[in-house]
Design a protein around this motif. Sequence first.
Motif, short mmCIF file in Angstrom:
data_model
loop_
_atom_site.label_atom_id
_atom_site.label_comp_id
_atom_site.label_asym_id
_atom_site.label_seq_id
_atom_site.Cartn_x
_atom_site.Cartn_y
_atom_site.Cartn_z
N THR A 230 0.86 -1.17 0.00
CA THR A 230 0.00 0.00 0.00
C THR A 230 0.91 1.23 0.00
O THR A 230 1.69 1.43 0.93
N THR A 233 0.98 3.69 3.05
CA THR A 233 1.52 3.27 4.35
C THR A 233 2.87 2.57 4.23
O THR A 233 3.55 2.36 5.23
N CYS A 237 1.29 -6.76 2.27
CA CYS A 237 0.27 -7.66 2.82
C CYS A 237 0.09 -8.89 1.95
O CYS A 237 0.40 -8.89 0.77
N CYS A 241 -5.59 -9.66 2.82
CA CYS A 241 -5.59 -8.92 4.09
C CYS A 241 -6.57 -7.75 4.07
O CYS A 241 -6.64 -6.99 3.11
N HIS A 243 -6.36 -5.08 5.58
CA HIS A 243 -5.65 -3.80 5.59
C HIS A 243 -5.75 -3.12 4.22
O HIS A 243 -6.03 -1.94 4.11
N ARG A 246 -9.07 -1.36 2.50
CA ARG A 246 -9.47 0.02 2.80
C ARG A 246 -8.85 1.02 1.81
O ARG A 246 -9.20 2.18 1.81
N GLU A 247 -7.93 0.52 1.00
CA GLU A 247 -7.24 1.42 0.08
C GLU A 247 -7.76 1.23 -1.35
O GLU A 247 -8.12 0.13 -1.74
N CYS A 269 3.01 -5.85 6.98
CA CYS A 269 1.79 -5.38 7.65
C CYS A 269 1.69 -6.06 9.02
O CYS A 269 1.95 -7.24 9.16
N ASP A 271 -1.06 -6.50 10.63
CA ASP A 271 -2.30 -7.28 10.72
C ASP A 271 -2.09 -8.71 10.19
O ASP A 271 -2.37 -9.68 10.89
N CYS A 272 -1.60 -8.82 8.94
CA CYS A 272 -1.50 -10.17 8.35
C CYS A 272 -0.12 -10.79 8.54
O CYS A 272 0.04 -11.98 8.27
#
Length: 275
Positions: A230, A233, A237, A241, A243, A246-247, A269, A271-272
């Motif tokens: 992404t 950020t 990922c 994911c 995350h 949202r993009e 990331c 999260d994942c």
Amino acid sequence: MNKTRDTPQDTSGNTTLDQARLLVSNLRALSAVEAPPTLRSAVMKTLGIGDAYFELATPLGLVYVAYNPRGISTVTRAISDAAFEQAFREQMGGPIYPAQEPPATLVHTLESCIRGEARPQLRFDLRGLSEFERAVLLKALEIPRGEVRPYAWIAREIGSPKAVRAVGTALAHNPVPILIPCHRVVRSDGHLGQYSLGGNDAKRAMLTAEGADPDTLEELAREGVRYFGTTTTHAFCYPSCGHGHREADEHRIYFASEKAAILAGYHPCSDCRPA
Ligand SMILES: [Zn+2]
């Protein structure tokens, strides 16, 4: 593999199971008394031994769910009650009986878990498994609905990064599929791979029911895309994911390897956890 469990013993040395069998056989021997068909279930339930079972509706159709006071022990498909009971005895080595009335709370929890309405608060009876197998399955439970992780992710997360093949074997023998979501674990090359409860088609059906997109995942795997970054950020990922969802697409960049992502200045990331 016979996963025979310890049978509870009473102080006289007879097993509770022996007592139950004796009781049932004595009652049957009383020719003047017609034992009701639910007697065995009632006796087993009262003695608190063995597993009870019932049928549950899932995206893969009706499955048999067996449980005991420790938790859910088995989820599987079978062509009949008799076939299920026989397979259960062969694999688990313990008594099995139809639940007279499945516990309403348990059924409600399972149904809302399958619909994705609640984080599963389920207890499982995984006594027949090795510590490694349990670690693999409990890690699979952490994969969010609608997402997938490769076998290698589980291996790394449980501290056995080289045990990728053993992770696959443990997942293939998951005694409680659907509820412990082994269908959310895919091949390390990104392809969906096989599934113990009905093969690739069943795996796709489960993932689709959960809002994942099996076609896109397979397409990315075919194209060699293993991760996306992404650009806003600088995180990278796994493709599923949350995350990245949202993009917008214009903020995405694709990578064929972890090394390529890191060389491009991207970090894993949180999260994942792709690395
Ligand atoms: Zn991520």
